[in-house]
Design a protein around this motif. Structure first.
Motif, PDB file in Angstrom:
ATOM      1  N   MET A   1       1.069  -1.123  -0.007  1.00 19.59           N
ATOM      2  CA  MET A   1      -0.091   0.007  -0.098  1.00 19.59           C
ATOM      3  C   MET A   1       0.825   1.209  -0.311  1.00 19.59           C
ATOM      4  SD  MET A   1      -2.815   1.383   2.714  1.00 19.59           S
ATOM      5  CE  MET A   1      -3.800  -0.166   2.400  1.00 19.59           C
ATOM      6  N   ALA A   2       0.384   2.161  -0.822  1.00 21.75           N
ATOM      7  CA  ALA A   2       1.218   3.472  -0.859  1.00 21.75           C
ATOM      8  C   ALA A   2       1.248   4.197   0.774  1.00 21.75           C
ATOM      9  CB  ALA A   2       1.027   4.465  -1.824  1.00 21.75           C
ATOM     10  N   ASN A   3       2.202   4.830   0.886  1.00 14.09           N
ATOM     11  CA  ASN A   3       2.380   5.667   1.922  1.00 14.09           C
ATOM     12  C   ASN A   3       1.694   7.152   1.752  1.00 14.09           C
ATOM     13  OD1 ASN A   3       2.899   7.306   4.367  1.00 14.09           O
ATOM     14  ND2 ASN A   3       5.252   7.000   4.028  1.00 14.09           N
ATOM     15  N   PRO A   4       0.551   7.222   2.179  1.00 17.15           N
ATOM     16  CA  PRO A   4      -0.004   8.695   1.865  1.00 17.15           C
ATOM     17  C   PRO A   4       0.574   9.666   2.699  1.00 17.15           C
ATOM     18  CG  PRO A   4      -1.356   7.610   3.429  1.00 17.15           C
ATOM     19  CD  PRO A   4      -0.405   6.395   3.169  1.00 17.15           C
ATOM     20  N   ALA A   5       1.350   9.743   3.576  1.00 14.27           N
ATOM     21  CA  ALA A   5       2.046  10.825   4.497  1.00 14.27           C
ATOM     22  C   ALA A   5       3.259  11.055   3.543  1.00 14.27           C
ATOM     23  CB  ALA A   5       2.302  10.290   5.807  1.00 14.27           C
ATOM     24  N   LEU A   6       3.923  10.169   2.603  1.00 13.72           N
ATOM     25  CA  LEU A   6       5.004  10.519   2.057  1.00 13.72           C
ATOM     26  C   LEU A   6       5.076  11.662   1.307  1.00 13.72           C
ATOM     27  CD1 LEU A   6       7.991   9.238   1.511  1.00 13.72           C
ATOM     28  CD2 LEU A   6       7.137   8.124  -0.677  1.00 13.72           C
ATOM     29  N   ALA A   7       4.327  12.059   0.309  1.00 16.32           N
ATOM     30  CA  ALA A   7       4.238  13.129  -0.358  1.00 16.32           C
ATOM     31  C   ALA A   7       4.106  14.625   0.412  1.00 16.32           C
ATOM     32  CB  ALA A   7       3.051  13.050  -1.491  1.00 16.32           C
ATOM     33  N   HIS A   8       3.263  14.235   1.441  1.00 19.25           N
ATOM     34  CA  HIS A   8       2.908  15.522   2.339  1.00 19.25           C
ATOM     35  C   HIS A   8       4.207  16.062   3.072  1.00 19.25           C
ATOM     36  CE1 HIS A   8       0.488  17.754   4.993  1.00 19.25           C
ATOM     37  NE2 HIS A   8       1.492  17.521   6.212  1.00 19.25           N
ATOM     38  N   ALA A   9       5.070  14.822   3.540  1.00 24.04           N
ATOM     39  CA  ALA A   9       6.213  14.999   4.127  1.00 24.04           C
ATOM     40  C   ALA A   9       7.464  15.532   3.221  1.00 24.04           C
ATOM     41  CB  ALA A   9       6.901  13.840   4.797  1.00 24.04           C
ATOM     42  N   LEU A  10       7.601  15.159   2.037  1.00 27.75           N
ATOM     43  CA  LEU A  10       8.360  15.676   1.011  1.00 27.75           C
ATOM     44  C   LEU A  10       7.966  16.943   0.658  1.00 27.75           C
ATOM     45  CD1 LEU A  10      10.569  15.267  -1.189  1.00 27.75           C
ATOM     46  CD2 LEU A  10       8.883  14.292  -2.727  1.00 27.75           C
ATOM     47  N   ALA A  11       6.751  17.443   0.531  1.00 19.61           N
ATOM     48  CA  ALA A  11       6.555  18.706   0.025  1.00 19.61           C
ATOM     49  C   ALA A  11       6.785  19.760   1.186  1.00 19.61           C
ATOM     50  CB  ALA A  11       4.910  18.826  -0.121  1.00 19.61           C
ATOM     51  N   HIS A  12       6.581  19.491   2.440  1.00 20.23           N
ATOM     52  CA  HIS A  12       7.029  20.176   3.595  1.00 20.23           C
ATOM     53  C   HIS A  12       8.563  20.370   3.689  1.00 20.23           C
ATOM     54  CE1 HIS A  12       3.325  21.562   5.533  1.00 20.23           C
ATOM     55  NE2 HIS A  12       2.787  20.327   5.158  1.00 20.23           N
ATOM     56  N   ALA A  13       9.169  19.356   3.252  1.00 18.81           N
ATOM     57  CA  ALA A  13      10.475  19.284   3.465  1.00 18.81           C
ATOM     58  C   ALA A  13      11.350  20.250   2.281  1.00 18.81           C
ATOM     59  CB  ALA A  13      11.238  17.735   3.362  1.00 18.81           C
ATOM     60  N   LEU A  14      10.836  20.126   1.295  1.00 21.69           N
ATOM     61  CA  LEU A  14      11.052  20.944  -0.056  1.00 21.69           C
ATOM     62  C   LEU A  14      10.896  22.355   0.339  1.00 21.69           C
ATOM     63  CD1 LEU A  14       9.915  18.867  -2.813  1.00 21.69           C
ATOM     64  CD2 LEU A  14      12.345  19.136  -2.336  1.00 21.69           C
ATOM     65  N   THR A  15       9.789  22.751   1.114  1.00 17.66           N
ATOM     66  CA  THR A  15       9.532  24.028   1.431  1.00 17.66           C
ATOM     67  C   THR A  15      10.690  24.457   2.583  1.00 17.66           C
ATOM     68  OG1 THR A  15       7.179  23.930   1.094  1.00 17.66           O
ATOM     69  CG2 THR A  15       7.889  25.447   2.441  1.00 17.66           C
ATOM     70  N   ALA A  16      11.023  23.779   3.106  1.00 20.98           N
ATOM     71  CA  ALA A  16      12.151  24.066   4.295  1.00 20.98           C
ATOM     72  C   ALA A  16      13.281  24.460   3.582  1.00 20.98           C
ATOM     73  CB  ALA A  16      12.165  22.925   5.407  1.00 20.98           C
ATOM     74  N   ALA A  17      13.793  23.534   2.727  1.00 17.96           N
ATOM     75  CA  ALA A  17      14.759  23.514   1.966  1.00 17.96           C
ATOM     76  C   ALA A  17      14.836  24.744   1.332  1.00 17.96           C
ATOM     77  CB  ALA A  17      15.082  22.493   1.046  1.00 17.96           C
ATOM     78  N   ALA A  18      13.863  25.219   0.643  1.00 14.52           N
ATOM     79  CA  ALA A  18      13.628  26.488  -0.212  1.00 14.52           C
ATOM     80  C   ALA A  18      14.101  27.538   0.695  1.00 14.52           C
ATOM     81  CB  ALA A  18      12.470  26.604  -0.749  1.00 14.52           C
ATOM     82  N   HIS A  19      13.830  27.482   2.132  1.00 19.40           N
ATOM     83  CA  HIS A  19      14.323  28.598   3.024  1.00 19.40           C
ATOM     84  C   HIS A  19      15.554  28.425   3.638  1.00 19.40           C
ATOM     85  CE1 HIS A  19       9.901  29.385   2.746  1.00 19.40           C
ATOM     86  NE2 HIS A  19      10.114  30.576   3.151  1.00 19.40           N
ATOM     87  N   GLY A  20      16.583  27.547   3.261  1.00 16.30           N
ATOM     88  CA  GLY A  20      17.807  27.154   3.675  1.00 16.30           C
ATOM     89  C   GLY A  20      18.054  26.245   4.407  1.00 16.30           C
ATOM     90  N   PHE A  21      17.146  25.400   5.009  1.00 19.18           N
ATOM     91  CA  PHE A  21      17.280  24.477   5.876  1.00 19.18           C
ATOM     92  C   PHE A  21      17.583  23.292   5.234  1.00 19.18           C
ATOM     93  CE2 PHE A  21      14.377  27.638   7.858  1.00 19.18           C
ATOM     94  CZ  PHE A  21      15.060  27.846   9.151  1.00 19.18           C
ATOM     95  N   ARG A  22      18.551  22.344   5.800  1.00 17.83           N
ATOM     96  CA  ARG A  22      18.967  21.026   5.658  1.00 17.83           C
ATOM     97  C   ARG A  22      17.932  20.027   6.045  1.00 17.83           C
ATOM     98  NH1 ARG A  22      25.498  21.238   5.428  1.00 17.83           N
ATOM     99  NH2 ARG A  22      25.703  23.614   4.703  1.00 17.83           N
TER     100      ARG A  22
END
Length: 355
Positions: A1-22
């Motif tokens: 079964m696909a993990n529904p939280a994966l895309a959500h977490a990835l989107a937030h992680a990319l937003t954090a990275a866009a603000h300079g966070f690793r």
């Protein structure tokens, strides 16, 4: 079964990275999600990614979108993301404030983050626990001096990191800045602060005070938008999103205090020559200068030195009094000195007498 939280977490992680966070992907247990490439090695050597493969925890952290997507692709079970602390450009310092309930039978459990269960002030400000300027009080509280006001049961806590931080702020004369504040599923919160370049803040748990953990270089914070086994992490209402405030200088001094001198190597044989009054007074001053988080260690170290030189019985009352001046409870101070006396006596015996 696909993990529904994966895309959500990835989107937030990319937003954090866009603000300079690793960032790195995390599991529901808040652990790095990418498995170590060395877990099958018969005798794994320390590796921080020099092997060129993924799976080295916070050492994998990146702000590059392609690298982040590769990390999440390697961990399709991820439900959250971690933000590495101590890295440029923000040199992030995480202040993890725990809140755990101490009342038996409390139906709310351990300090929930919603309703009126444990909110002692406006998130991200320095007015923790104070009445508002117009005399109004926080929702769910009452004024026992005013007739006809609603009374609510006051919840008791074993650990209240928010109150402990407010005490430290009063004792050391600094204001808690309005900064990024993330609410945790257990009712605690994470405060994000910026440190100056070139300053290494170590990770610690309870060193400043019970209920206050610090995330510095080599540590990470669970990012907002993550899902854990107990619920979600989210920004506090009114919190800035991606702009951590500078850490107050007085707080930085507390975070980077040197540890007490390590105990010197024990030598078997008779005690050292009797110390002079200046040396004994120096041990008392050493204990009296202790800060919260180091009082017990300093008292034990000073008492060991006193008993090693034969001055322990004479100096013990003064050491205990100095420890009480720092706020150490009397029973704990006496127990620490007694433990130091036993330790010194044991190590001053020849090895063949040890049990």
């Amino acid at each position: 079964m696909a993990n529904p939280a994966l895309a959500h977490a990835l989107a937030h992680a990319l937003t954090a990275a866009a603000h300079g966070f690793r960032v790195i992907p995390l599991t529901r247990a808040k652990l790095p999600a990418v498995r170590s490439p060395h877990h099958h090695d018969p005798a794994p050597l320390p590796c921080h990614g020099e092997c060129g493969r993924l799976g080295h925890g916070v050492h994998d952290a990146s702000a590059d979108p392609e690298a982040i997507r590769a990390l999440f692709a390697a961990a399709p079970w991820a439900t959250g993301y971690g933000i590495a602390c101590g890295c440029p450009p923000h040199h992030l310092i995480g202040v993890d404030l725990d809140l755990t309930s101490g009342r038996a039978g409390d139906p709310q459990g351990a300090g929930g983050a919603s309703g009126t269960d444990g909110r002692v002030g406006k998130p991200g400000t320095s007015d923790l626990g104070k009445p508002r300027a117009n005399g109004a009080r926080m929702p769910g509280t009452s004024d026992p001096g005013r007739p006809g006001t609603r009374r609510t049961t006051c919840r008791q806590y074993r650990t209240d990191g928010l109150a402990a931080l407010a005490r430290l702020a009063r004792e050391h004369a600094f204001a808690i800045p309005r900064t990024v504040t993330v609410l945790t599923p257990s009712g605690g919160r994470h405060l994000w602060l910026c440190g100056p370049p070139g300053l290494t803040v170590p990770n610690s748990a309870g060193r400043l005070a019970p209920g206050i953990d610090i995330r510095g270089l080599g540590g990470y914070l669970v990012g907002p938008g993550s899902y854990g086994s107990r619920g979600s992490y989210r920004l506090a209402p009114g919190s800035p999103a991606w702009a951590p405030a500078p850490a107050p200088p007085a707080l930085l001094r507390l975070l980077t205090l040197p540890s007490p001198p390590p105990p010197r190597a024990y030598r078997f044989g008779p005690p050292s020559p009797e110390p002079g009054p200046a040396a004994l007074a120096g041990l008392v001053r050493f204990v009296r200068a202790s800060r919260q988080g180091q009082r017990n260690d300093r008292l034990f170290w000073a008492a060991c030195r006193a008993y090693e030189t034969g001055a322990g019985p004479e100096l013990a009352p003064a050491l205990i009094e100095a420890a009480l001046d720092t706020g150490l409870p009397p029973r704990e101070a006496r127990a620490t000195v007694a433990s130091a006396a036993r330790s010194a006596a044991r190590h001053l015996q020849p090895p063949e007498t040890w049990s």
